[in-house]
Enzyme design. Structure first.
Site, mmCIF file in Angstrom:
data_model
loop_
_atom_site.group_PDB
_atom_site.id
_atom_site.type_symbol
_atom_site.label_atom_id
_atom_site.label_comp_id
_atom_site.label_asym_id
_atom_site.label_seq_id
_atom_site.Cartn_x
_atom_site.Cartn_y
_atom_site.Cartn_z
ATOM 1 N N ARG A 2 0.813 -1.234 0.000
ATOM 2 C CA ARG A 2 0.000 0.000 0.000
ATOM 3 C C ARG A 2 0.840 1.276 0.000
ATOM 4 N NH1 ARG A 2 -3.037 -3.025 3.589
ATOM 5 N NH2 ARG A 2 -4.877 -3.910 2.580
ATOM 6 N N LYS B 230 3.274 12.088 -10.895
ATOM 7 C CA LYS B 230 2.650 11.108 -11.795
ATOM 8 C C LYS B 230 3.573 9.899 -11.925
ATOM 9 C CE LYS B 230 0.034 13.918 -15.094
ATOM 10 N NZ LYS B 230 -0.042 14.215 -16.537
ATOM 11 N N GLU C 192 11.706 19.991 -23.308
ATOM 12 C CA GLU C 192 10.793 20.321 -22.198
ATOM 13 C C GLU C 192 11.176 21.666 -21.569
ATOM 14 O OE1 GLU C 192 8.265 18.436 -22.033
ATOM 15 O OE2 GLU C 192 8.919 16.460 -22.736
ATOM 16 N N LYS D 107 7.611 23.976 -13.674
ATOM 17 C CA LYS D 107 6.765 22.785 -13.528
ATOM 18 C C LYS D 107 6.203 22.705 -12.106
ATOM 19 C CE LYS D 107 5.711 18.156 -14.256
ATOM 20 N NZ LYS D 107 5.857 16.920 -14.952
ATOM 21 N N GLU E 217 -4.391 17.754 -12.655
ATOM 22 C CA GLU E 217 -4.607 18.064 -14.065
ATOM 23 C C GLU E 217 -6.062 18.294 -14.428
ATOM 24 O OE1 GLU E 217 -1.913 15.954 -16.692
ATOM 25 O OE2 GLU E 217 -3.326 16.228 -18.334
ATOM 26 N N ARG F 209 -2.775 22.727 -15.257
ATOM 27 C CA ARG F 209 -1.676 21.770 -15.505
ATOM 28 C C ARG F 209 -1.647 21.322 -16.961
ATOM 29 N NH1 ARG F 209 0.472 16.832 -11.621
ATOM 30 N NH2 ARG F 209 2.062 16.079 -13.057
ATOM 31 N N ASN G 285 0.888 20.370 -21.539
ATOM 32 C CA ASN G 285 0.685 19.559 -22.746
ATOM 33 C C ASN G 285 1.007 20.307 -24.032
ATOM 34 O OD1 ASN G 285 -0.206 17.488 -21.153
ATOM 35 N ND2 ASN G 285 -2.364 18.033 -21.360
ATOM 36 N N HIS H 230 2.419 18.674 -27.119
ATOM 37 C CA HIS H 230 2.318 17.237 -26.879
ATOM 38 C C HIS H 230 1.135 16.570 -27.574
ATOM 39 C CE1 HIS H 230 5.531 17.926 -24.098
ATOM 40 N NE2 HIS H 230 5.568 16.658 -23.733
ATOM 41 N N HIS I 196 2.952 13.865 -29.425
ATOM 42 C CA HIS I 196 2.758 12.466 -29.011
ATOM 43 C C HIS I 196 2.350 11.591 -30.179
ATOM 44 C CE1 HIS I 196 2.191 12.605 -24.385
ATOM 45 N NE2 HIS I 196 3.378 12.169 -24.726
ATOM 46 N N HIS J 238 11.501 11.410 -27.744
ATOM 47 C CA HIS J 238 10.335 12.180 -27.299
ATOM 48 C C HIS J 238 10.457 13.677 -27.626
ATOM 49 C CE1 HIS J 238 6.955 13.332 -24.794
ATOM 50 N NE2 HIS J 238 7.730 14.176 -24.144
HETATM 51 N N1 LIG Z 1 5.860 11.366 -14.684
HETATM 52 C C1 LIG Z 1 5.865 12.379 -15.505
HETATM 53 O O1 LIG Z 1 5.305 13.431 -15.233
HETATM 54 C C2 LIG Z 1 6.591 12.249 -16.814
HETATM 55 C C3 LIG Z 1 6.851 13.389 -17.573
HETATM 56 C C4 LIG Z 1 7.579 13.244 -18.759
HETATM 57 C C5 LIG Z 1 8.019 11.987 -19.148
HETATM 58 N N2 LIG Z 1 7.750 10.892 -18.377
HETATM 59 C C6 LIG Z 1 8.213 9.551 -18.763
HETATM 60 O O2 LIG Z 1 9.631 9.557 -18.817
HETATM 61 C C7 LIG Z 1 10.048 8.515 -19.672
HETATM 62 C C8 LIG Z 1 11.198 9.006 -20.524
HETATM 63 O O3 LIG Z 1 12.256 9.383 -19.686
HETATM 64 P P1 LIG Z 1 13.762 9.478 -20.212
HETATM 65 O O4 LIG Z 1 13.809 10.252 -21.458
HETATM 66 O O5 LIG Z 1 14.562 9.906 -19.049
HETATM 67 O O6 LIG Z 1 14.078 7.967 -20.668
HETATM 68 P P2 LIG Z 1 14.867 6.749 -19.995
HETATM 69 O O7 LIG Z 1 14.600 6.643 -18.545
HETATM 70 O O8 LIG Z 1 14.574 5.567 -20.833
HETATM 71 O O9 LIG Z 1 16.396 7.165 -20.208
HETATM 72 C C9 LIG Z 1 16.938 7.234 -21.514
HETATM 73 C C10 LIG Z 1 18.176 6.354 -21.647
HETATM 74 O O10 LIG Z 1 19.276 6.981 -21.000
HETATM 75 C C11 LIG Z 1 19.911 6.074 -20.093
HETATM 76 N N3 LIG Z 1 20.468 6.900 -19.024
HETATM 77 C C12 LIG Z 1 19.802 7.483 -18.015
HETATM 78 N N4 LIG Z 1 20.613 8.288 -17.326
HETATM 79 C C13 LIG Z 1 21.819 8.215 -17.905
HETATM 80 C C14 LIG Z 1 23.073 8.851 -17.659
HETATM 81 N N5 LIG Z 1 23.199 9.771 -16.704
HETATM 82 N N6 LIG Z 1 24.113 8.530 -18.439
HETATM 83 C C15 LIG Z 1 23.977 7.643 -19.465
HETATM 84 N N7 LIG Z 1 22.809 7.030 -19.768
HETATM 85 C C16 LIG Z 1 21.751 7.323 -18.989
HETATM 86 C C17 LIG Z 1 18.824 5.144 -19.689
HETATM 87 O O11 LIG Z 1 19.343 3.929 -19.214
HETATM 88 C C18 LIG Z 1 18.052 4.988 -20.993
HETATM 89 O O12 LIG Z 1 18.669 4.028 -21.798
HETATM 90 C C19 LIG Z 1 8.833 8.102 -20.499
HETATM 91 O O13 LIG Z 1 8.431 6.816 -20.067
HETATM 92 C C20 LIG Z 1 7.786 9.141 -20.126
HETATM 93 O O14 LIG Z 1 6.476 8.605 -20.134
HETATM 94 C C21 LIG Z 1 7.055 11.011 -17.221
HETATM 95 ZN ZN LIG Z 2 7.151 15.670 -22.810
#
Ligand SMILES: NC(=O)c1ccc[n+]([C@@H]2O[C@H](COP(=O)([O-])OP(=O)(O)OC[C@H]3O[C@@H](n4cnc5c(N)ncnc54)[C@H](O)[C@@H]3O)[C@@H](O)[C@H]2O)c1
Ligand SMILES: [Zn+2]
Length: 354
Positions: A113, A135, A177, A215, A225, A229, A233, A236, A240, A255
Site C-alpha cells: 500500500r 505522476k 521540455e 513545472k 490536471e 496543468r 501539454n 504534446h 505524441h 520524445h
Molecule cells: N511522470 C511524468 O510526469 C513524466 C513526464 C515526462 C516523461 N515521463 C516519462 O519519462 C520517460 C522518458 O524518460 P527518459 O527520457 O529519461 O528515458 P529513460 O529513462 O529511458 O532514459 C533514456 C536512456 O538513458 C539512459 N540513461 C539514463 N541516465 C543516464 C546517464 N546519466 N548517463 C547515461 N545514460 C543514462 C537510460 O538507461 C536509458 O537508456 C517516459 O516513459 C515518459 O512517459 C514522465
Molecule cells: Zn514531454
C-alpha cells in the site's frame, strides 16, 4: 538550492552527496531499495555508491528502455523486494531517467500500500519534467502510462553532474521540455534560450532550476490536471501522435524531437486560430528547427496521426484538445482544433523542410 513543493517535499538541485544521504539516514528507514536500469547502474551508481554506507540495501537492476516500463518488470521489482525482506519502513531510491522514476515510483507507491521513495533523476528530461509532479506509472496494452497513480516522493535530488555521461541526442531531447516550460510560462527564459547557439555550453544547474520551478508552480496550482496543468501539454497533442507514429519505424524519434514538431505545429495553430503573433511563430519555428533540424512527416500518415490524437486519453469529447500559446510565456488551455486545421499545420511543418 532547494525548491519546496507545497511544503510536502523538496527538490534539491545540487551534486548528490553526503548531505542528502545524511538527511536520508536521519529518517531512520529500516533499509533502502535502490532501483536502476543497466545503464544507470553502469554510469550513475558510481557517483553515489560511496554514500550508501551500511544501511541494509536491496539493489534491483532492470533492463533499460521504455519497452521495459511494463508490468513484467514491475513484477520482477516487487518479487525482488519481497525476497529482500523489504517492509513498510523502507525507502526506494529510483536512480535513472523517466522510465525508472515512473516505474520505480509506481512499484514503491503500490508495494504494501505504498512505501516512501526518493527520485534521483539522471536524464535531462527526468530532471526538469518526469521527477516532479507525482505522476507514476507504467505502459499497458501499448498505451503509455495507462496504469499508475499520483504519489509524491520524499525528495527529488537533481544532480546535473549525471548529464556528463548522457548521449547528446538524449540531452537535446530533454531540452525540448525546457523550451516548452519557457514558452508556456517564462518569457524571459525563452528570450535567453533563443540566443543560445550551442546547448552544450549551457549552465545546466541554473537552466534546470528555472525550468523545474515552472513545472513545480504549475503542478502546485493543479496537482490532478483538472485545469492549468494542461498547459504542460503544449506541443504534446501533435507531438505524441508523431512520436507514436515514428515508434515503429527505423528512423524513430526521441520524445523531445517529436515534441519539437508538436511545438511548431501547435504554434502555427495558435497563430492561425488564436492570438499568437506571426513574429512569435517565426521565432519558435526558427529556434526549434535550429536545435532539432527538420524531419519530414509523410502525408500518408496524417489520418493515422489524427486517429492517434483522438484516442489520446486527454480528450473527453470528439474535438481534439490543445493548449495554445497566446504569446511566449503565456499558455491558454482547453482549446480545440479541427482535423482540417491540424492537417494544415502538418503541411506547414513539412513545407519548412523544402
Ligand atoms: N511522470 C511524468 O510526469 C513524466 C513526464 C515526462 C516523461 N515521463 C516519462 O519519462 C520517460 C522518458 O524518460 P527518459 O527520457 O529519461 O528515458 P529513460 O529513462 O529511458 O532514459 C533514456 C536512456 O538513458 C539512459 N540513461 C539514463 N541516465 C543516464 C546517464 N546519466 N548517463 C547515461 N545514460 C543514462 C537510460 O538507461 C536509458 O537508456 C517516459 O516513459 C515518459 O512517459 C514522465
Ligand atoms: Zn514531454
Amino acid at each position: 538550492m532547494e525548491l519546496s513543493v507545497g511544503g510536502e517535499y523538496g527538490i534539491v538541485i545540487d551534486a548528490v552527496g553526503a548531505e542528502q544521504f545524511a538527511w536520508l539516514r536521519e529518517r531512520a528507514y529500516a533499509g533502502w531499495v535502490l532501483i536502476m536500469d543497466e545503464e544507470t547502474e553502469r554510469y550513475c551508481l558510481p557517483r553515489i555508491e560511496r554514500y550508501l554506507g551500511s544501511t541494509p540495501l536491496v539493489k534491483i537492476v532492470v533492463p533499460a528502455g521504455e519497452r521495459h516500463k511494463h508490468l513484467d518488470t514491475c513484477k520482477f521489482i516487487w518479487e525482488e523486494m519481497f525476497r529482500g525482506g523489504v517492509g513498510r519502513r523502507w525507502c526506494c531510491l529510483n536512480l535513472g531517467g523517466g522510465v525508472i522514476g515512473d516505474m520505480g515510483g509506481f512499484a514503491a507507491g503500490t508495494f504494501k500500500r505504498g512505501i516512501d521513495f526518493v527520485q534521483i533523476p539522471t536524464t535531462l528530461l527526468s530532471q526538469v519534467d518526469a521527477s516532479v509532479g507525482g505522476k507514476l506509472g507504467i505502459d499497458f496494452y501499448e498505451v503509455k502510462n495507462s496504469i499508475g497513480l499520483f504519489a509524491n516522493p520524499q525528495a527529488v535530488w537533481v544532480d546535473a553532474g549525471f548529464l556528463g555521461t548522457l548521449p547528446e541526442r538524449e540531452i537535446r531531447s530533454g531540452y525540448a521540455e525546457i523550451i516548452k516550460h519557457a514558452l508556456i510560462a517564462d518569457e524571459q527564459q525563452w528570450s535567453e534560450l533563443r540566443d543560445i547557439k550551442d546547448i552544450r555550453g549551457l549552465d545546466w544547474p541554473a537552466v534546470i532550476e528555472r525550468s523545474v520551478d515552472i513545472k513545480r508552480q504549475v503542478v502546485l496550482k493543479d496537482p490532478f490536471e483538472r485545469g492549468i496543468r494542461k498547459a504542460l501539454n503544449f506541443g504534446h497533442t501533435i507531438g505524441h501522435a508523431v512520436e507514436s507514429y515514428f515508434l515503429h519505424r527505423e528512423d524513430r524519434l526521441l520524445h523531445g524531437e517529436a515534441i519539437a514538431i508538436g511545438m511548431i505545429t501547435e504554434s502555427w495553430l495558435s497563430h492561425e486560430t488564436g492570438d499568437l503573433s506571426a513574429a512569435a511563430l517565426d521565432d519558435i519555428r526558427d529556434y526549434c528547427l535550429r536545435v532539432y533540424g527538420h524531419q519530414h512527416v509523410p502525408e500518408a500518415s496524417f489520418p493515422v496521426l489524427l486517429d492517434l490524437m483522438r484516442q489520446d486519453k486527454k480528450n473527453d469529447t470528439e474535438a481534439i484538445n490543445f493548449t495554445f500559446l497566446e504569446k511566449p510565456g503565456e499558455a491558454v488551455v482547453n482549446k480545440t482544433a479541427t482535423a482540417d486545421m491540424i492537417t494544415r499545420s502538418l503541411a506547414y511543418y513539412n513545407s519548412l523542410g523544402s
